[in-house]
Every structure is written in C-alpha cells, then in structure tokens.
Enzyme design. Sequence first.
Site, PDB file in Angstrom:
ATOM      1  N   LYS A 126      71.860  89.776  -4.172  1.00 27.43           N
ATOM      2  CA  LYS A 126      73.121  89.976  -4.893  1.00 27.43           C
ATOM      3  C   LYS A 126      74.214  89.068  -4.312  1.00 27.43           C
ATOM      4  O   LYS A 126      74.043  88.474  -3.245  1.00 27.43           O
ATOM      5  CB  LYS A 126      73.519  91.453  -4.802  1.00 27.43           C
ATOM      6  CG  LYS A 126      72.573  92.397  -5.578  1.00 27.43           C
ATOM      7  CD  LYS A 126      73.021  93.842  -5.415  1.00 27.43           C
ATOM      8  CE  LYS A 126      72.235  94.798  -6.295  1.00 27.43           C
ATOM      9  NZ  LYS A 126      72.726  96.198  -6.143  1.00 27.43           N
ATOM     10  N   HIS A 159      68.697  93.667  -5.028  1.00 32.20           N
ATOM     11  CA  HIS A 159      68.181  94.490  -6.132  1.00 32.20           C
ATOM     12  C   HIS A 159      66.666  94.390  -6.155  1.00 32.20           C
ATOM     13  O   HIS A 159      66.112  93.317  -5.895  1.00 32.20           O
ATOM     14  CB  HIS A 159      68.729  93.992  -7.488  1.00 32.20           C
ATOM     15  CG  HIS A 159      67.992  94.607  -8.648  1.00 32.20           C
ATOM     16  ND1 HIS A 159      68.345  95.831  -9.179  1.00 32.20           N
ATOM     17  CD2 HIS A 159      66.888  94.197  -9.338  1.00 32.20           C
ATOM     18  CE1 HIS A 159      67.496  96.133 -10.161  1.00 32.20           C
ATOM     19  NE2 HIS A 159      66.608  95.159 -10.280  1.00 32.20           N
TER      20      HIS A 159
HETATM   21  P1  IDP Z   1      69.008 100.732  -6.968  1.00 34.76           P
HETATM   22  O1  IDP Z   1      69.703  99.390  -6.880  1.00 34.76           O
HETATM   23  O2  IDP Z   1      68.599 101.227  -5.608  1.00 34.76           O
HETATM   24  O3  IDP Z   1      67.891 100.750  -7.964  1.00 34.76           O
HETATM   25  P2  IDP Z   1      70.566 102.253  -8.914  1.00 34.76           P
HETATM   26  O4  IDP Z   1      70.748 103.729  -8.893  1.00 34.76           O
HETATM   27  O5  IDP Z   1      69.688 101.668  -9.962  1.00 34.76           O
HETATM   28  O6  IDP Z   1      70.104 101.798  -7.451  1.00 34.76           O
HETATM   29  O7  IDP Z   1      72.023 101.607  -9.028  1.00 34.76           O
HETATM   30  C1  IDP Z   1      72.162 100.243  -9.319  1.00 34.76           C
HETATM   31  C2  IDP Z   1      73.228  99.676  -8.427  1.00 34.76           C
HETATM   32  O8  IDP Z   1      74.471 100.271  -8.766  1.00 34.76           O
HETATM   33  C3  IDP Z   1      73.065  99.967  -6.933  1.00 34.76           C
HETATM   34  O9  IDP Z   1      72.211  99.053  -6.270  1.00 34.76           O
HETATM   35  C4  IDP Z   1      74.476  99.847  -6.443  1.00 34.76           C
HETATM   36  O10 IDP Z   1      74.848  98.465  -6.284  1.00 34.76           O
HETATM   37  C5  IDP Z   1      75.272 100.407  -7.610  1.00 34.76           C
HETATM   38  N1  IDP Z   1      75.559 101.828  -7.437  1.00 34.76           N
HETATM   39  C6  IDP Z   1      74.713 102.872  -7.581  1.00 34.76           C
HETATM   40  N2  IDP Z   1      75.304 104.049  -7.347  1.00 34.76           N
HETATM   41  C7  IDP Z   1      76.593 103.739  -7.041  1.00 34.76           C
HETATM   42  C8  IDP Z   1      77.741 104.538  -6.699  1.00 34.76           C
HETATM   43  O11 IDP Z   1      77.690 105.778  -6.629  1.00 34.76           O
HETATM   44  N3  IDP Z   1      78.891 103.848  -6.465  1.00 34.76           N
HETATM   45  C9  IDP Z   1      78.992 102.492  -6.537  1.00 34.76           C
HETATM   46  N4  IDP Z   1      77.930 101.713  -6.850  1.00 34.76           N
HETATM   47  C10 IDP Z   1      76.759 102.332  -7.098  1.00 34.76           C
HETATM   48 MG    MG Z   2      67.915 100.587 -10.035  1.00 35.43          MG
END
Ligand code: IDP
Ligand code: MG
Length: 150
Positions: free
Chosen positions: A9, A115
């Site tokens: 990222k 990611h």
């Molecule tokens: P992941 O990247 O571990 O798959 P996801 O739940 O798919 O996690 O969320 C995508 C991205 O969104 C996360 O990597 C993070 O950058 C951001 N994100 C997730 N939850 C939050 C939050 O509660 N606050 C701010 N950013 C978040």
């Molecule tokens: Mg995700």
Amino acid sequence: MERTFVMVKPDGVQRGFIGEIVSRIERKGLKIVGMKMLSIDEGVAERHYAEHREKPFFRSLVDYITSGPVVAMVVEGRDAVSVVRRLVGKTDPAEADPGTIRGDLAMDIGRNVVHASDSHESAKREIGIFFSRDEIIDYRKFDEGWVYEQ
Ligand code: IDP
Ligand code: MG
C-alpha cells in the site's frame, strides 16, 4: 497451485518497505508471477474495496489507497491465499502477531502497509481488476523441487 493478489500500500511504498515485503514473500517459497507499480484512481479503489462501501471508514480507505503509488503482485503457491494472509497478519497491526508483516512493520489499522486477498474468489476478482492476462507470467522456477516435496 493457487494464486492470490498482494499489494504494497502507499504507506509501505513511502516507508521503503517494497523490498522487505517482496523479500518475505520470496523467502517463504511463494512465486511472484506478476508485479507492477501503479497509482490507483478513485474508480479502481472503489471497485477493489466494493465490499466496504457502507462502512464508516470507506471514504478514508479510498483516500489512503489513492494517496500514492502502490506495488501490485500476483503470487502463486500451494494454498497461496491462506498462506499469504498468515504472513500478512491481522488487519489491525496493533493486534497482529510479531513475525507477521503488519505485526512487525505497522501500528495503525488505517496504515497497515499491505493488502492480501481473503479468499480464492476475492483473489480471482482482485487479480482481474489489476492485471491483464499477458501481465501474468507462467514460468518454472528452478527451486520448486526444494520448496515442495511433491
Ligand atoms: P484486510 O485488509 O485485512 O482484508 P478488511 O477488513 O478487508 O481488512 O479492510 C480493508 C482495509 O480497510 C484494511 O486493510 C484497512 O486498511 C482498512 N480498515 C479496515 N477496518 C478499518 C477501520 O476500522 N478503520 C480504518 N480502516 C479500516
Ligand atoms: Mg480484505
């Protein structure tokens, strides 16, 4: 063999972690079959994170991922999706185990440096957003007989 989508990222690029993250993937025995640096525009960011459209952090997530160049990869290996998710660690770096990428390199859920696809279906969808067929290279790596017993 399975393929997954991985991305350094914007914070990972700015903090000089491209090599560190690529190196961890290589050292594990995974094979990189596609890689490029690009800037993500708003439309692509919204498509990539479509599942989070209704979340309160969606706008800041789109701003974050479009804030600078990223390095996108297609990574191949046995059970690559789950293996890479374990290398990456929990979404919130404060809770990610030491030894994982997020556990070692990040502090904040909104700046978690990398990611990785969370399922085989997401991987297919995300690879399709970022890579065309001719940008994914089918090749034999000489160490495969040493990484896998069979
Ligand atoms: P992941 O990247 O571990 O798959 P996801 O739940 O798919 O996690 O969320 C995508 C991205 O969104 C996360 O990597 C993070 O950058 C951001 N994100 C997730 N939850 C939050 C939050 O509660 N606050 C701010 N950013 C978040
Ligand atoms: Mg995700």
